[in-house]
Scaffold this active site. Structure first.
Site, mmCIF file in Angstrom:
data_model
loop_
_atom_site.group_PDB
_atom_site.id
_atom_site.type_symbol
_atom_site.label_atom_id
_atom_site.label_comp_id
_atom_site.label_asym_id
_atom_site.label_seq_id
_atom_site.Cartn_x
_atom_site.Cartn_y
_atom_site.Cartn_z
ATOM 1 N N GLU A 151 19.828 -49.093 50.584
ATOM 2 C CA GLU A 151 19.841 -50.485 51.031
ATOM 3 C C GLU A 151 19.017 -50.705 52.298
ATOM 4 O O GLU A 151 18.346 -51.730 52.442
ATOM 5 C CB GLU A 151 21.293 -50.905 51.251
ATOM 6 N N GLU A 168 24.009 -55.696 41.036
ATOM 7 C CA GLU A 168 25.041 -56.058 42.005
ATOM 8 C C GLU A 168 25.093 -57.561 42.216
ATOM 9 O O GLU A 168 24.061 -58.220 42.351
ATOM 10 C CB GLU A 168 24.773 -55.377 43.348
ATOM 11 N N HIS A 226 20.140 -53.642 45.848
ATOM 12 C CA HIS A 226 21.189 -54.242 46.674
ATOM 13 C C HIS A 226 21.079 -55.761 46.586
ATOM 14 O O HIS A 226 20.077 -56.357 46.987
ATOM 15 C CB HIS A 226 21.006 -53.788 48.126
#
EC number: 4.2.1.90
Length: 405
Positions: free
Chosen positions: A280, A349, A329
């Site tokens: 991330e 996600e 992410h």
């Protein structure tokens, strides 16, 4: 011979910001950490600053929301515009208006790779391998893809070669995986709340949280733990083993980004069947190559921070060549258009930005209009069938343009 479409050149680039250190907190937008009070994302969550008691209770206490949202707009000579948002705020505006503009204006709207390479090269001496400058470059890159799609009348995912699946399935990140299950998500990722400074007691508390959520969610729902760079190898290894009896699917971003040897050791010592993930807060293709070589199972670049869509496509190809997954992410539409074209991204996600995770709120609300959210944990590719990234800029958000050129 058939006529080839003549593409316009880029006439202007502009940069605005909302939120940041000088604004009232809760602006949201590209800086999704900038939420109002009583929000799960600003609760007692383990961070690199948790070891200091003055900064352990709230992430905003150490300034996680000081940057604010950067909005970059590029305008073609035919009047069409593309835009994107990221986390860079007023400082990102300066970089765009006073430095990067020279590599953008006057170029053809299709010159995305050329502009990207020039931005990387020109900022190398002050950008390092991530952070504010890379966030800014990412935002410009995404705005360029949005403009290109709008000029040619195609969604970005079709510019990348088209979808490899009919829909994207999501797991949810937030404090309530049990609610995520009710909404149709395939899994839930919780934040860790304790770190090495809390000792074995911290491990027991986070393991108990996982155990409680496993009981609420049943045996088959995915559960994951996000550690947000807050741990060391020894603590992370102990925590992983403490959570193993509760079928934790993966443990995420336990270590600071540059601790590559630590990730290698953690992967080597993690419980059998539990994945180790990170990425991330990594930027540039080179840093992801080093991360991939640690053997972690999933790389998790943020398309708004890693170098943009241009870099994300390269990272996905790198991971595919090594048999690794790429699960970006968050990043909403900017990720959606990419991952639906990646064969090594079987799920994605969704970041829960409602305060108590009880409702679905678009990640970049309120700065994007028409931003889709999953229905029963999924988004069909037809939802993405609009030119560019398919969203519009909410100009009622009191955009501030501190610099011009």
């Amino acid at each position: 011979m058939e006529n080839i479409m003549t593409l316009p050149k880029i006439k202007h680039v502009r940069a605005w910001f909302i939120g940041g250190a000088t604004a009232e907190k809760g602006a949201g937008g590209g800086d999704y950490h900038d939420q109002g009070g009583n929000h799960w994302i600003d609760d007692h969550i383990a961070t690199p600053m948790s070891k200091y008691r003055d900064y352990e209770q709230s992430r905003q206490s150490f300034g996680i929301n000081v940057l604010g949202t950067l909005i970059v707009e590029v305008e073609a000579e035919n009047g069409q515009t593309g835009f994107a948002v990221s986390t860079a705020g007023e400082m990102g505006c300066f970089i765009v208006e006073k430095h990067l503009n020279r590599f953008i204006e006057g170029k053809c709207v299709s010159d995305i790779k050329l502009i990207h390479d020039q931005m990387l090269g020109a900022t190398m001496y002050y950008s390092g391998s991530g952070g504010l400058v890379m966030n800014t470059i990412s935002c410009v890159d995404l705005a360029l893809w949005d403009l290109f799609g709008k000029v040619v009348g195609l969604p970005v995912y079709k510019l990348l070669g088209g979808a490899v699946r009919d829909e994207i399935q999501f797991y949810a990140t937030g404090a309530r995986p049990d609610l995520a299950k009710e909404m149709g998500f395939i899994g839930g990722k919780m934040p860790a709340h304790w770190g090495p400074h809390d000792g074995d007691a911290g491990i027991r508390k986070d393991a108990a949280m996982v155990a409680d959520m496993r009981e609420k969610c049943g045996p088959d729902f995915w559960l994951m733990l996000d550690c947000w760079m807050s741990q060391d190898v020894n603590y992370a290894t102990k925590l992983a083993h403490a959570c193993a009896p509760f079928n934790l699917k993966w443990i995420e971003e336990c270590l600071p980004p540059q601790q590559y040897e630590g990730y290698r050791e953690l992967k080597r010592n993690a419980p059998a069947g539990m994945m180790v993930t990170s990425g991330e807060h990594h930027g540039t293709l080179q840093s992801f190559r080093t991360l991939a070589e640690t053997g972690i199972d999933i790389m998790q670049p943020d398309v708004g921070w890693c170098g943009g869509l241009t870099t994300l496509v390269e990272i996905a190809a790198l991971a595919k060549s090594r048999g690794q997954l790429v699960v970006p992410h968050g990043s909403s539409v900017y990720s959606h258009h990419a991952v639906i074209t990646f064969t090594n991204t079987p799920f994605s996600e969704f970041l829960m930005t409602s305060p108590d995770c009880s409702t679905l709120r678009p990640q970049f609300d309120p700065i994007l209009l028409d931003e889709p959210v999953p229905v029963n944990g999924r988004i069909h590719k037809s939802v993405l069938d609009k030119p560019g990234f398919g969203v519009e800029l909410n100009r009622d958000c009191h955009l501030k343009r501190p610099y011009s050129h």
